[in-house]
Design an enzyme around this catalytic site. Structure first.
Site, mmCIF file in Angstrom:
data_model
loop_
_atom_site.group_PDB
_atom_site.id
_atom_site.type_symbol
_atom_site.label_atom_id
_atom_site.label_comp_id
_atom_site.label_asym_id
_atom_site.label_seq_id
_atom_site.Cartn_x
_atom_site.Cartn_y
_atom_site.Cartn_z
ATOM 1 N N THR A 8 -34.466 34.401 3.214
ATOM 2 C CA THR A 8 -33.513 35.007 4.077
ATOM 3 C C THR A 8 -32.479 34.177 4.784
ATOM 4 O OG1 THR A 8 -33.183 36.868 5.853
ATOM 5 C CG2 THR A 8 -34.741 35.182 6.177
ATOM 6 N N LYS A 13 -33.928 36.294 11.665
ATOM 7 C CA LYS A 13 -35.029 36.653 11.187
ATOM 8 C C LYS A 13 -35.945 35.421 11.163
ATOM 9 C CE LYS A 13 -33.607 40.512 8.149
ATOM 10 N NZ LYS A 13 -33.675 40.880 6.828
ATOM 11 N N ASP A 70 -36.959 42.849 3.545
ATOM 12 C CA ASP A 70 -35.624 43.765 3.899
ATOM 13 C C ASP A 70 -36.161 44.851 4.984
ATOM 14 O OD1 ASP A 70 -32.994 44.534 2.714
ATOM 15 O OD2 ASP A 70 -33.893 46.629 2.692
ATOM 16 N N GLY A 154 -29.260 42.275 16.541
ATOM 17 C CA GLY A 154 -29.037 43.313 15.913
ATOM 18 C C GLY A 154 -28.986 44.661 16.825
ATOM 19 N N TYR A 155 -29.738 45.772 16.251
ATOM 20 C CA TYR A 155 -29.704 46.947 17.108
ATOM 21 C C TYR A 155 -30.969 46.897 18.431
ATOM 22 C CZ TYR A 155 -27.180 48.480 13.046
ATOM 23 O OH TYR A 155 -26.356 48.793 12.250
ATOM 24 N N ASP A 156 -31.578 45.726 18.533
ATOM 25 C CA ASP A 156 -32.615 45.750 19.515
ATOM 26 C C ASP A 156 -32.225 46.326 20.902
ATOM 27 O OD1 ASP A 156 -34.476 44.577 17.939
ATOM 28 O OD2 ASP A 156 -34.184 42.633 18.681
ATOM 29 N N ARG A 181 -41.331 43.579 12.138
ATOM 30 C CA ARG A 181 -41.525 42.317 11.379
ATOM 31 C C ARG A 181 -42.880 41.698 11.822
ATOM 32 N NH1 ARG A 181 -36.997 41.122 12.549
ATOM 33 N NH2 ARG A 181 -35.988 42.003 10.705
HETATM 34 P P1 IMP Z 1 -31.178 43.163 5.644
HETATM 35 O O1 IMP Z 1 -30.785 41.554 5.815
HETATM 36 O O2 IMP Z 1 -30.620 43.981 4.613
HETATM 37 O O3 IMP Z 1 -32.614 43.309 5.829
HETATM 38 O O4 IMP Z 1 -30.505 43.628 7.030
HETATM 39 C C1 IMP Z 1 -31.499 43.939 8.123
HETATM 40 C C2 IMP Z 1 -30.600 44.706 9.156
HETATM 41 O O5 IMP Z 1 -31.284 45.557 9.930
HETATM 42 C C3 IMP Z 1 -30.065 43.495 10.314
HETATM 43 O O6 IMP Z 1 -28.832 42.972 9.755
HETATM 44 C C4 IMP Z 1 -30.031 44.271 11.510
HETATM 45 O O7 IMP Z 1 -28.775 45.117 11.465
HETATM 46 C C5 IMP Z 1 -31.047 45.299 11.294
HETATM 47 N N1 IMP Z 1 -32.526 44.862 11.769
HETATM 48 C C6 IMP Z 1 -33.737 44.455 11.149
HETATM 49 N N2 IMP Z 1 -34.682 44.222 11.747
HETATM 50 C C7 IMP Z 1 -34.031 44.172 13.320
HETATM 51 C C8 IMP Z 1 -34.846 44.027 14.259
HETATM 52 O O8 IMP Z 1 -35.783 43.248 14.502
HETATM 53 N N3 IMP Z 1 -33.812 44.009 15.301
HETATM 54 C C9 IMP Z 1 -32.667 44.588 15.377
HETATM 55 N N4 IMP Z 1 -32.279 44.777 14.284
HETATM 56 C C10 IMP Z 1 -32.757 44.714 13.136
#
Ligand code: IMP
Length: 196
Positions: A8, A13, A70, A154-156, A181
C-alpha cells in the site's frame, strides 16, 4: 521469520498495520523498500475485488508474500457511498474537511441510526498468482453531527462509534481494537500462526 510485503502507498495504513504487528514475529517490508512499481488502477466495484486486484498486481512483480488491502466508508443513507471510491470521493484531490462538509450536507438533519455507516477493510495475502488468505473486517458506527478529534486519518473525525462513545479520531489506541483494519490484521495473524 516470515516476510510479508505490505503493498500500500497509504502511509497511514502502513503506520497502523506496522503498529498492530508489533510483537508478531514477521518481517514487514513495504513498497518503499522495493524498486518503484506504478500503481494499478482500482477498477473493481467491491472492496474484495480491489484488494485481490492490488494483491495480484504486486505479487506478479515481487517475489514475496504480498499483503494488500482495500478499505473505505459505506454510508447507508447515501446508498453506500463513498464506498470503494472513498479515496476519490468528491474529487481525487479534495481535502477531508471538504468531504466532511459534503457528507454532512447530504445527511442534513437525519439523526441516530438514520446516519448508520461502516468502515470495511478487505485484506488479502497473495504469492505469485495464488490468493493464500482473504478476510473482511467491519466496524459499525454513525456519521457524527460534526467532525471531532485529531487522531487517525481520512474519515475518522466524522465516524462515531457508539460502543466507544467517541469518533475514531478521538479513540487513540482504542481505534486498533475496534477498527475494520484491526480485525483484518488480527485474522491475518491467526492465519500466520496456523501456518506454522
Ligand atoms: P483505498 O486506498 O482505495 O483502500 O482507499 C481507502 C480510503 O478509505 C482512504 O483513503 C480513506 O479515505 C478511507 N479509509 C479507509 N480506512 C480508513 C480509516 O481507518 N479511517 C479513515 N478513513 C479510512
Amino acid at each position: 521469520m516470515r516476510t510479508l510485503r505490505l503493498a500500500t502507498t497509504n502511509r497511514h495504513k502502513v503506520e497502523e498495520i506496522r503498529a498492530m504487528l508489533e510483537g508478531v514475529p514477521v518481517e514487514l517490508l513495504t513498497l518503499a523498500d522495493a524498486p518503484p512499481i506504478a500503481e494499478p488502477e482500482e477498477t473493481a466495484e467491491t472492496f474484495e475485488g480491489n484488494a485481490r486486484l492490488k494483491g495480484r498486481y504486486y505479487a506478479a512483480r515481487l517475489p514475496d508474500v504480498v499483503v494488500a488491502e482495500d478499505s473505505g466508508l459505506e454510508i447507508d443513507a447515501l446508498g453506500g457511498e463513498p464506498g470503494v471510491r472513498s479515496a476519490r470521493f468528491l474529487r481525487p484531490n479534495a481535502t477531508y474537511p471538504e468531504r466532511f462538509d459534503e457528507i454532512l450536507r447530504r445527511l442534513g438533519d437525519l439523526e441516530g441510526r438514520a446516519r448508520s455507516a461502516r468502515f470495511v477493510c478487505a485484506m488479502v495475502a497473495v504469492r505469485g498468482a495464488d490468493v493464500l488468505f482473504e478476510t473482511r473486517g467491519v466496524v459499525e458506527g454513525e456519521i457524527a453531527a460534526a467532525p471531532a478529534g485529531t487522531g487517525g486519518f481520512g474519515y475518522d473525525p466524522i465516524f462515531f462509534v457508539p460502543a466507544l462513545g467517541r469518533t475514531l479520531a478521538e479513540a487513540g489506541d482504542a481505534k486498533a481494537a475496534v477498527s475494520h483494519r484491526g480485525q483484518a490484521v488480527r485474522a491475518l495473524v491467526r492465519w500466520l500462526t496456523e501456518l506454522k
